[in-house]
Scaffold this motif. Structure first.
Motif, PDB file in Angstrom:
ATOM      1  N   VAL A   7     -11.354  29.837  27.184  1.00 32.97           N
ATOM      2  CA  VAL A   7     -13.027  30.234  26.353  1.00 32.97           C
ATOM      3  C   VAL A   7     -13.308  31.681  26.545  1.00 32.97           C
ATOM      4  O   VAL A   7     -14.221  31.700  27.156  1.00 32.97           O
ATOM      5  CB  VAL A   7     -14.002  29.459  26.631  1.00 32.97           C
ATOM      6  CG1 VAL A   7     -15.543  29.352  25.443  1.00 32.97           C
ATOM      7  CG2 VAL A   7     -13.909  27.840  26.341  1.00 32.97           C
ATOM      8  N   PHE A  18     -21.132  27.638  22.863  1.00 29.67           N
ATOM      9  CA  PHE A  18     -21.039  28.086  24.060  1.00 29.67           C
ATOM     10  C   PHE A  18     -20.708  26.966  24.688  1.00 29.67           C
ATOM     11  O   PHE A  18     -19.942  26.054  25.279  1.00 29.67           O
ATOM     12  CB  PHE A  18     -21.132  28.904  24.636  1.00 29.67           C
ATOM     13  CG  PHE A  18     -20.363  28.996  26.251  1.00 29.67           C
ATOM     14  CD1 PHE A  18     -18.783  29.790  26.882  1.00 29.67           C
ATOM     15  CD2 PHE A  18     -21.349  29.308  27.606  1.00 29.67           C
ATOM     16  CE1 PHE A  18     -18.971  29.796  27.921  1.00 29.67           C
ATOM     17  CE2 PHE A  18     -20.864  28.738  28.751  1.00 29.67           C
ATOM     18  CZ  PHE A  18     -19.699  28.907  28.743  1.00 29.67           C
ATOM     19  N   LEU A  21     -18.625  24.130  23.398  1.00 34.94           N
ATOM     20  CA  LEU A  21     -17.601  23.799  24.449  1.00 34.94           C
ATOM     21  C   LEU A  21     -17.162  23.241  25.694  1.00 34.94           C
ATOM     22  O   LEU A  21     -16.467  22.726  26.499  1.00 34.94           O
ATOM     23  CB  LEU A  21     -16.451  25.446  24.123  1.00 34.94           C
ATOM     24  CG  LEU A  21     -15.845  25.517  22.633  1.00 34.94           C
ATOM     25  CD1 LEU A  21     -16.154  26.980  22.949  1.00 34.94           C
ATOM     26  CD2 LEU A  21     -15.100  25.587  21.658  1.00 34.94           C
ATOM     27  N   ALA A  74     -10.367  28.516  22.801  1.00 35.55           N
ATOM     28  CA  ALA A  74     -11.117  28.261  22.153  1.00 35.55           C
ATOM     29  C   ALA A  74     -13.110  29.730  22.413  1.00 35.55           C
ATOM     30  O   ALA A  74     -13.635  29.990  22.937  1.00 35.55           O
ATOM     31  CB  ALA A  74     -12.436  27.334  22.584  1.00 35.55           C
ATOM     32  N   SER A  76     -16.318  31.523  20.877  1.00 35.46           N
ATOM     33  CA  SER A  76     -17.524  30.690  20.781  1.00 35.46           C
ATOM     34  C   SER A  76     -18.227  31.995  19.821  1.00 35.46           C
ATOM     35  O   SER A  76     -17.493  33.117  19.084  1.00 35.46           O
ATOM     36  CB  SER A  76     -17.977  30.850  22.038  1.00 35.46           C
ATOM     37  OG  SER A  76     -19.861  30.125  21.605  1.00 35.46           O
ATOM     38  N   CYS A 168     -14.778  20.350  17.251  1.00 35.52           N
ATOM     39  CA  CYS A 168     -14.167  19.634  18.679  1.00 35.52           C
ATOM     40  C   CYS A 168     -13.646  18.250  19.036  1.00 35.52           C
ATOM     41  O   CYS A 168     -12.622  17.933  18.967  1.00 35.52           O
ATOM     42  CB  CYS A 168     -15.202  19.935  20.360  1.00 35.52           C
ATOM     43  SG  CYS A 168     -15.241  21.947  20.188  1.00 35.52           S
TER      44      CYS A 168
END
Length: 321
Positions: A7, A18, A21, A74, A76, A168
């Motif tokens: 991330v 954030f 995740l 990923a 954010s 997700c």
């Protein structure tokens, strides 16, 4: 199967996306029989604080080099724009797709994917507030502002805030199986599945442009949605000729009387589905659709799902009220 998730975080990172995740991929739930991931929070330099948009810092343990072998990268949400993206980040995103990694974005994180060229020729989404800007900046993509998330090859994008949770969980479902996704959703106390094609839930207040001469009529319409209404009847109530009324209505609301009325009726149906025990037939009558079939038709067009599916997802529990 997912083994590692990287991330990248930049100044102005949004804490909610954030944290989503972190919640899905960063917590060790092995005691509950759920998978554990090698979760890497990456910054331009490892150990250097990154300021979030809400007054606290995130200190990444890894540099952007940790993206190099991650199964999932990923991105954010955040306030960064094209000129602020480090070259190493954009190169890492492109390299991820080239080697077969999955690259996903949360909300405005899609702008980083666009800057890396990963949205060219693909369909994507972002928060509806940013959709026009994303389309202007990256005209070779097709931005769909209505849906919760889009999966286009190795590049997946989600709409705003809670839609990132849906993306997700969809990823976990695809890579780890339905039971894992369902167990994780139970642990997070969120719905286990919302279809990506389901429309973003954008509130629709009474839309007015400037000073409205029709505001009293619009308020009356909202208060009497269960009643039959026609343009001649509404024009008479507004003391206008029907053609004059139709032109004035379009000028002040930006749409036709029929479309405006239908939108308000769908909004009322949504509120009743969320907060009452009324049957779908009763809600259809209360909202002015007359019958459940008409409600389902218009609800599907404007919300992208059925009334029953909407209720199951968004029902407000009286016990928790």
């Amino acid at each position: 199967m997912i083994r590692s998730v990287a991330v990248p975080v930049l100044p102005g990172v949004s804490p909610f996306e954030f944290a989503t995740l972190c919640e899905v991929f960063g917590i060790d739930r092995s005691e509950q029989g759920l998978p554990t991931y090698d979760f890497r929070v990456c910054g331009v330099r490892a150990g250097e604080p990154v300021a979030s948009k809400t007054g606290f810092d995130i200190v990444p343990r890894f540099s952007l080099d940790a993206m190099a072998d991650a199964d999932v990268i990923a991105m954010s949400a955040g306030s960064a724009r094209e000129e602020d993206y480090p070259d190493d980040l954009l190169a890492g995103l492109r390299a991820g797709v080239e080697r077969g990694a999955l690259v996903i974005s949360m909300c405005s994180g899609a702008f980083a994917l666009g800057a890396a060229g990963l949205l060219d020729g693909r369909t994507c989404t972002t928060h509806w507030m940013y959709a026009d800007e994303l389309q202007r900046k990256y005209p070779r993509t097709r931005v769909d502002p209505d849906v919760l998330y889009v999966c286009d090859g190795p590049v997946w994008t989600s709409a705003g805030t809670a839609a990132g949770i849906d993306l997700c969980l969809h990823l976990v479902r695809e890579r780890e199986g339905t039971e894992v996704a369902r167990a994780l959703a139970r642990r997070m106390v969120v719905p286990p599945q919302r279809s990506g094609g389901q429309k973003q839930y954008i509130e629709t207040p009474i839309p007015l442009r400037g000073t409205s001469t029709l505001e009293p009529l619009l308020s009356w319409m909202v208060a009497h949605l269960d009643q039959a209404m026609s343009v001649p009847m509404l024009a008479e109530r507004a003391h206008m000729a029907p053609r004059t009324f139709a032109r004035r209505f379009q000028a002040e609301t930006g749409t036709t009387p029929h479309d405006w009325l239908t939108t308000q009726r769908v909004l009322l149906a949504r509120q009743l589905l969320e907060g009452s025990d009324l049957t779908v037939d009763t809600i259809a009558a209360r909202a002015g659709f007359g019958n459940a079939a008409a409600l389902r038709h218009h609800f599907g067009i404007r919300v992208g799902t059925t009334p029953q599916a909407y209720r199951e997802t968004f029902r407000v529990s009286r016990q928790s009220a």
